[in-house]
Write an enzyme that holds these catalytic residues in place. Structure first.
Site, PDB file in Angstrom:
ATOM      1  N   HIS A   1     -15.885  14.241   0.776  1.00 22.27           N
ATOM      2  CA  HIS A   1     -15.802  14.894   2.080  1.00 22.27           C
ATOM      3  C   HIS A   1     -17.160  15.392   2.568  1.00 22.27           C
ATOM      4  O   HIS A   1     -17.992  15.845   1.792  1.00 22.27           O
ATOM      5  CB  HIS A   1     -14.811  16.064   2.027  1.00 22.27           C
ATOM      6  CG  HIS A   1     -15.190  17.140   1.034  1.00 22.27           C
ATOM      7  ND1 HIS A   1     -16.028  18.178   1.343  1.00 22.27           N
ATOM      8  CD2 HIS A   1     -14.833  17.325  -0.255  1.00 22.27           C
ATOM      9  CE1 HIS A   1     -16.168  18.970   0.290  1.00 22.27           C
ATOM     10  NE2 HIS A   1     -15.458  18.466  -0.699  1.00 22.27           N
ATOM     11  N   ASP A   2     -17.386  15.259   3.854  1.00 23.90           N
ATOM     12  CA  ASP A   2     -18.561  15.783   4.549  1.00 23.90           C
ATOM     13  C   ASP A   2     -19.864  15.080   4.181  1.00 23.90           C
ATOM     14  O   ASP A   2     -20.939  15.549   4.545  1.00 23.90           O
ATOM     15  CB  ASP A   2     -18.720  17.292   4.323  1.00 23.90           C
ATOM     16  CG  ASP A   2     -17.515  18.069   4.823  1.00 23.90           C
ATOM     17  OD1 ASP A   2     -17.420  18.317   6.026  1.00 23.90           O
ATOM     18  OD2 ASP A   2     -16.645  18.404   3.986  1.00 23.90           O
TER      19      ASP A   2
ATOM     20  N   GLY B   1     -19.290  16.291  -2.496  1.00 24.10           N
ATOM     21  CA  GLY B   1     -19.165  16.709  -1.104  1.00 24.10           C
ATOM     22  C   GLY B   1     -20.491  17.127  -0.486  1.00 24.10           C
ATOM     23  O   GLY B   1     -21.387  17.631  -1.158  1.00 24.10           O
TER      24      GLY B   1
END
Length: 286
Positions: free
Chosen positions: A127-128, A145
């Site tokens: 994520h991200d 992340g």
């Protein structure tokens, strides 16, 4: 309302949820599952057995091979299904079994893979993460992340990159490396933990750098990481000494970036049996 271009080819057994948008010339193979917020731009190919979920946009001409999943929820215990996004750039190739998660709520709200990238089998983009254009992740690369990877960077097979690390443009990470600190542009790192052992000469030459550019960058690299002296003072001296050189200034700007959350990778050394494709004298990545 689902929008499927007339020229798109949808194989029997594929599931397209109401609301998805499928562009012209897309090819969706058997047993793919496309969520209601997904947008496939023109010419995207999903070969078979692929899941695309969430608010995910896949750029024109991208190709995804079997058993990959894109836009699925982040592996973040704080995430409660808030609206976040995932984007894959045009002409990017995602190989078998890759996982690319949509963003959490603790970052910019988007996980992004740039144009013309190649993610080899079983690579993981958490994520991200933000990947620039032309990035290559070899087999089984693991990005934590909020990792940022600059344009044209190469990360070797089995390498692990911890969360919030930044990897500069055209940097090179050896296979099985454990990256816990930021890597400046053009840097070559090796080992566990990863250490800066040179710079990516071959990558630079392939992208138009001259021999003079390479010589100047080598001088600056040796000055910053090998010559005696306090590092901050050497950065200031390097800014003045190579004020007209854009490659050196790019490295220095990365070092000076106040938004970085990790320390810089430390310099190291490779012994002869470990060298592989690296020049022993100058530590230049192949």
């Amino acid at each position: 309302m689902t929008e499927i271009a007339p020229s798109a080819h949808i194989a029997p057994g594929a599931v397209i949820a109401p609301g998805a948008q499928i562009g012209a010339g897309c090819r969706i193979g058997p047993f793919c599952h496309i969520g209601p917020e997904v947008v496939l731009e023109d010419g995207v190919e999903l070969v078979s057995h692929i899941v695309v979920e969430g608010a995910t946009r896949i750029g024109a001409g991208a190709r995804i091979l079997p058993f990959a999943s894109v836009g699925t929820p982040p592996q973040d215990t704080k995430y409660k299904n808030e609206p976040t996004r995932c984007e894959i750039g045009a002409r990017t190739l995602v190989r078998e079994g890759c996982t690319i998660h949509r963003a959490s709520v603790g970052g910019s709200g988007v996980t992004s893979v740039g144009a013309g990238c190649m993610l080899m089998a079983q690579a993981h983009v958490a994520h991200d993460c933000i990947l620039g254009d032309g990035v290559i992740l070899a087999n089984n690369v693991m990005l934590g992340g909020h990792v940022h990877v600059g344009d044209g960077a190469f990360i070797g097979g089995g390498a692990a990159v911890t969360q919030t690390v930044r990897i500069g443009r055209l940097a090179m990470v050896s296979g099985l490396a454990g990256v816990t600190n930021d890597i400046p542009p053009f840097g070559y790192v090796f080992g566990l933990p990863a250490r800066l052992v040179g710079f990516n000469k071959i990558g630079l030459l392939r992208r138009g750098a001259s021999r003079d550019d390479i010589r100047t960058l080598r001088l600056a690299h040796n000055f910053l990481y090998k010559d005696p002296g306090e590092f901050a003072a050497k950065v200031t001296q390097a800014e003045e000494r190579w004020s007209g050189d854009p490659l050196v200034q790019e490295v220095l700007a990365f070092i000076r970036d106040a938004t970085r959350r990790r320390q810089l990778v430390r310099p190291g050394r490779m012994t002869a049996p470990e060298l592989g494709g690296v020049d022993e004298e100058n530590g230049e990545g192949a």
